[in-house]
Every structure is written in structure tokens, then in C-alpha cells.
Design an enzyme around this catalytic site. Structure first.
Site, PDB file in Angstrom:
ATOM      1  N   GLU A  13      -5.257  -4.618  10.915  1.00 51.59           N
ATOM      2  CA  GLU A  13      -4.223  -3.600  11.058  1.00 51.59           C
ATOM      3  C   GLU A  13      -4.478  -2.807  12.338  1.00 51.59           C
ATOM      4  O   GLU A  13      -5.282  -1.857  12.332  1.00 51.59           O
ATOM      5  CB  GLU A  13      -4.256  -2.641   9.870  1.00 51.59           C
ATOM      6  CG  GLU A  13      -3.995  -3.295   8.547  1.00 51.59           C
ATOM      7  CD  GLU A  13      -3.438  -2.299   7.532  1.00 51.59           C
ATOM      8  OE1 GLU A  13      -2.306  -2.489   7.096  1.00 51.59           O
ATOM      9  OE2 GLU A  13      -4.131  -1.319   7.228  1.00 51.59           O
ATOM     10  N   GLY A  45       2.511   2.647  10.680  1.00 45.43           N
ATOM     11  CA  GLY A  45       3.455   3.739  10.472  1.00 45.43           C
ATOM     12  C   GLY A  45       4.176   4.186  11.728  1.00 45.43           C
ATOM     13  O   GLY A  45       4.811   5.242  11.741  1.00 45.43           O
ATOM     14  N   GLY A  56       2.863  -0.973   4.296  1.00 44.07           N
ATOM     15  CA  GLY A  56       2.877   0.449   3.943  1.00 44.07           C
ATOM     16  C   GLY A  56       4.300   0.911   3.661  1.00 44.07           C
ATOM     17  O   GLY A  56       4.832   0.734   2.567  1.00 44.07           O
ATOM     18  N   GLY A  57       4.947   1.492   4.685  1.00 42.51           N
ATOM     19  CA  GLY A  57       6.284   2.077   4.521  1.00 42.51           C
ATOM     20  C   GLY A  57       7.272   1.188   3.786  1.00 42.51           C
ATOM     21  O   GLY A  57       7.977   1.646   2.866  1.00 42.51           O
ATOM     22  N   SER A  70       3.518  -1.724  10.350  1.00 44.03           N
ATOM     23  CA  SER A  70       4.975  -1.731  10.515  1.00 44.03           C
ATOM     24  C   SER A  70       5.631  -3.084  10.227  1.00 44.03           C
ATOM     25  O   SER A  70       6.592  -3.455  10.892  1.00 44.03           O
ATOM     26  CB  SER A  70       5.354  -1.232  11.918  1.00 44.03           C
ATOM     27  OG  SER A  70       4.920   0.108  12.097  1.00 44.03           O
ATOM     28  N   GLU A 122      -6.917   4.931   7.838  1.00 42.43           N
ATOM     29  CA  GLU A 122      -6.751   6.350   7.484  1.00 42.43           C
ATOM     30  C   GLU A 122      -8.001   6.895   6.811  1.00 42.43           C
ATOM     31  O   GLU A 122      -8.326   8.076   6.970  1.00 42.43           O
ATOM     32  CB  GLU A 122      -5.491   6.512   6.598  1.00 42.43           C
ATOM     33  CG  GLU A 122      -4.225   6.336   7.442  1.00 42.43           C
ATOM     34  CD  GLU A 122      -3.046   5.711   6.714  1.00 42.43           C
ATOM     35  OE1 GLU A 122      -3.055   5.666   5.469  1.00 42.43           O
ATOM     36  OE2 GLU A 122      -2.111   5.261   7.413  1.00 42.43           O
ATOM     37  N   ASN A 175       0.856  -1.196   0.000  1.00 37.99           N
ATOM     38  CA  ASN A 175       0.000   0.000   0.000  1.00 37.99           C
ATOM     39  C   ASN A 175       0.890   1.243   0.000  1.00 37.99           C
ATOM     40  O   ASN A 175       1.435   1.618   1.034  1.00 37.99           O
ATOM     41  CB  ASN A 175      -0.887  -0.053   1.260  1.00 37.99           C
ATOM     42  CG  ASN A 175      -1.740   1.198   1.431  1.00 37.99           C
ATOM     43  OD1 ASN A 175      -1.839   2.026   0.528  1.00 37.99           O
ATOM     44  ND2 ASN A 175      -2.354   1.330   2.605  1.00 37.99           N
ATOM     45  N   TRP A 176       1.002   1.858  -1.171  1.00 40.38           N
ATOM     46  CA  TRP A 176       1.900   3.022  -1.289  1.00 40.38           C
ATOM     47  C   TRP A 176       1.345   4.269  -0.609  1.00 40.38           C
ATOM     48  O   TRP A 176       2.053   5.250  -0.452  1.00 40.38           O
ATOM     49  CB  TRP A 176       2.150   3.346  -2.758  1.00 40.38           C
ATOM     50  CG  TRP A 176       2.888   2.308  -3.538  1.00 40.38           C
ATOM     51  CD1 TRP A 176       3.259   1.056  -3.119  1.00 40.38           C
ATOM     52  CD2 TRP A 176       3.350   2.425  -4.881  1.00 40.38           C
ATOM     53  NE1 TRP A 176       3.916   0.401  -4.119  1.00 40.38           N
ATOM     54  CE2 TRP A 176       3.993   1.217  -5.222  1.00 40.38           C
ATOM     55  CE3 TRP A 176       3.285   3.441  -5.847  1.00 40.38           C
ATOM     56  CZ2 TRP A 176       4.566   0.998  -6.481  1.00 40.38           C
ATOM     57  CZ3 TRP A 176       3.848   3.219  -7.101  1.00 40.38           C
ATOM     58  CH2 TRP A 176       4.483   2.011  -7.402  1.00 40.38           C
ATOM     59  N   LYS A 177       0.053   4.276  -0.303  1.00 37.50           N
ATOM     60  CA  LYS A 177      -0.615   5.474   0.230  1.00 37.50           C
ATOM     61  C   LYS A 177      -0.359   6.657  -0.714  1.00 37.50           C
ATOM     62  O   LYS A 177      -0.243   6.445  -1.916  1.00 37.50           O
ATOM     63  CB  LYS A 177      -0.162   5.748   1.671  1.00 37.50           C
ATOM     64  CG  LYS A 177      -0.294   4.482   2.532  1.00 37.50           C
ATOM     65  CD  LYS A 177      -0.148   4.728   3.992  1.00 37.50           C
ATOM     66  CE  LYS A 177      -0.293   3.402   4.723  1.00 37.50           C
ATOM     67  NZ  LYS A 177      -0.234   3.550   6.168  1.00 37.50           N
ATOM     68  N   HIS A 185      -9.607   1.342   5.064  1.00 37.06           N
ATOM     69  CA  HIS A 185      -8.319   1.520   5.736  1.00 37.06           C
ATOM     70  C   HIS A 185      -8.505   2.489   6.905  1.00 37.06           C
ATOM     71  O   HIS A 185      -9.309   3.420   6.819  1.00 37.06           O
ATOM     72  CB  HIS A 185      -7.284   2.056   4.735  1.00 37.06           C
ATOM     73  CG  HIS A 185      -5.895   2.055   5.297  1.00 37.06           C
ATOM     74  ND1 HIS A 185      -5.452   3.032   6.157  1.00 37.06           N
ATOM     75  CD2 HIS A 185      -4.872   1.182   5.155  1.00 37.06           C
ATOM     76  CE1 HIS A 185      -4.206   2.744   6.514  1.00 37.06           C
ATOM     77  NE2 HIS A 185      -3.831   1.629   5.920  1.00 37.06           N
TER      78      HIS A 185
HETATM   79  P1  PGA Z   1       2.841   0.557   7.631  1.00 35.30           P
HETATM   80  O1  PGA Z   1       1.391   0.725   6.981  1.00 35.30           O
HETATM   81  O2  PGA Z   1       3.416  -0.728   7.092  1.00 35.30           O
HETATM   82  O3  PGA Z   1       3.621   1.759   7.153  1.00 35.30           O
HETATM   83  O4  PGA Z   1       2.665   0.535   9.100  1.00 35.30           O
HETATM   84  C1  PGA Z   1       0.522  -0.375   6.826  1.00 35.30           C
HETATM   85  C2  PGA Z   1      -0.804   0.088   6.293  1.00 35.30           C
HETATM   86  O5  PGA Z   1      -1.298   1.150   6.688  1.00 35.30           O
HETATM   87  O6  PGA Z   1      -1.419  -0.585   5.445  1.00 35.30           O
END
Ligand code: PGA
Length: 250
Positions: free
Chosen positions: A166, A172, A232-233, A211, A96, A9-11, A94
Site C-alpha cells: 500500500e 485515501g 478502504g474507502g 484508492s 496509519e 478495511n472499514w477503518k 497498516h
Molecule cells: P483506500 O484505503 O482504499 O481508502 O485508499 C486503503 C487502505 O488504507 O487499506
């Protein structure tokens, strides 16, 4: 060997040239991956993903979808448009989106229906906040977020969905759930589904996200009820993402 789903997930990250470079690297290295791999670039790069990944085993998807089929919904992207761009998956709900765009459990259900009408596979995200965990509410929260799907009418939708657990406090932040904590919640999710539909509970993929990095992934992914990761990251760097794509768990 356990075949994991590794979803990146590049966001809202990467410039056009960075996105192009990352997709080209993944394309060149795809033959070295042992897991099923999908990327979720921002919507404006999906057509690029389609042209660079189309002849590879790699898949791609969107980070969100409209609940509406079409019409006057400024800024929204429909499931049919995503399907036309070759998307296989779409991330829905998600944390967010829930936090910054006030998406509710009911809207998540509507988006899921819209996605499935265009044959996209929804990846439904659920998870508790730090306060909810501290208050001992983790299991209640994930069950509540799943509840719109746990009715006789809606349970069949889950047959063609993926769940991503999650924990919001792990996204993050560099704080990862321990493999045991994650496993406990994944098992609870499977049991909640099993109470309504035993076969779906057995077959549904449940990803862990929060993470995940190459150095903590193996112990998480070795857990019996964890079927892969939403990353994500670590999906923004070719090296760390590809390390996950190549991770083999027996
Ligand atoms: P993260 O994000 O790996 O940067 O914690 C995961 C996500 O939000 O899907």
C-alpha cells in the site's frame, strides 16, 4: 479465472446501524460474489460480523492485534479474543498504525507471531511515502519493512501470511499507483522473499491497496503479481465493494 482476495478495511467508520446494514447486504448478496471476500470492521463490530456472516462464505478479520497474549495492556485486544470472534485474518502494520501509533517493523513481527499463535492469518502492510518514492527509495523501503521476516528464523512465518503493498501516497488520496508501478513493486517483494524461500515467494498472496475503486481495479488486478486488494474507502459503500467482489479477471 483468477480468484482474488478482496479485503474491505472499514477503518474507524460507520455507526452500529450502518455497519449492520452493510453486513446484511453483503450477506444477502454473497452468492453473487466470484472472489474470496473478507471485511475488517472496527473491533467493536466483530461480534456483529460473526453473527451476521457466520453462515456465508464471507470472512472477517480485525484491523490490528496486540503483540501480547494477555494481561495488563489497557485498550489492547489479543489474538485469542479475535480468534474467539471467528476472525480469520488480522491486518498488521497498516501505514496509519505506523504513522499515528509509531509501530515499528520489529513490532509488526511480534504482532505477526502473536496472531499466528492463535491461527489468524496476518495481512502485513508495507509501502513507501510520497517523499520516499520521489527520492527513489521505494524498493529499499519495502525491503526494509520486510527485513524482520527475511531471516532463517522468521521466514517460515511468511508461509502463512499475506502481504499488502500500500503506497502511503495512494491511501485515501484518490491517487492510485499505475498497474505497472504496482506490478514492479509486487514483483520486487516476491523476489526479496524468493532469495530466502522460493516456495513461499510463489504461493504468498500479495494484495494491492491505495484508492482501489471499481473503475481502476480490473487493470490493477490483471497484473500477474497482484492477487487482490485491500480496499478502504470503496469498502464502505455496498455498491462499490460488491462490484469488486464480483469482478472476474481471467
Ligand atoms: P483506500 O484505503 O482504499 O481508502 O485508499 C486503503 C487502505 O488504507 O487499506
Amino acid at each position: 479465472m483468477k480468484k482474488l482476495l478482496i479485503a474491505g478495511n472499514w477503518k474507524m467508520n460507520l455507526s452500529l446501524s450502518e455497519a449492520t446494514q452493510l453486513l446484511k447486504t453483503l450477506n444477502q448478496q454473497a452468492h453473487t460474489f466470484v472472489n474470496q471476500v473478507a471485511v475488517f470492521p472496527p473491533g467493536v463490530y466483530l461480534s456483529l460480523a460473526q453473527s451476521l456472516l457466520r453462515d456465508t462464505p464471507l470472512q472477517w478479520g480485525a484491523q490490528d492485534v496486540s503483540a501480547h497474549a494477555d494481561g495488563a495492556y489497557t485498550g489492547e485486544i489479543s489474538a485469542r479474543m479475535l480468534a474467539d470472534l471467528g476472525c480469520k485474518y488480522v491486518i498488521i502494520g497498516h501505514s496509519e498504525r505506523r504513522q499515528y501509533h509509531r509501530e515499528t517493523d520489529e513490532l509488526v513481527l511480534e504482532k505477526c507471531k502473536a496472531a499466528q499463535q492463535s491461527r489468524l492469518t496476518p495481512i502485513i502492510c508495507i509501502g513507501e511515502t510520497a517523499t520516499e518514492r520521489k527520492d527513489g527509495l521505494t524498493f529499499d523501503i519495502v525491503r526494509q519493512q520486510l527485513s524482520p521476516f527475511l531471516t532463517p528464523y522468521s521466514i517460515p512465518l511468511l508461509t502463512h501470511c499475506i502481504i499488502a503493498y500500500e503506497p502511503v501516497w495512494a491511501i485515501g488520496t484518490g491517487l492510485t499507483a499505475t498497474p505497472e508501478i504496482a506490478q514492479d513493486v509486487h514483483l520486487a517483494i516476491r523476489q526479496a522473499i524468493a532469495a530466502h524461500h522460493a516456495t513461499t515467494a510463489k504461493t504468498i498472496k500479495i494484495l494491492y491497496g491505495g484508492s482501489v475503486k471499481p473503475d481502476n481495479a480490473a487493470s490493477l488486478f490483471s497484473m500477474p503479481d497482484i492477487d487482490g486488494g485491500l480496499i478502504g474507502g470503496a469498502s464502505l459503500s455496498a455498491d462499490s465493494f460488491m462490484a469488486l467482489c464480483r469482478l472476474s479477471i481471467s
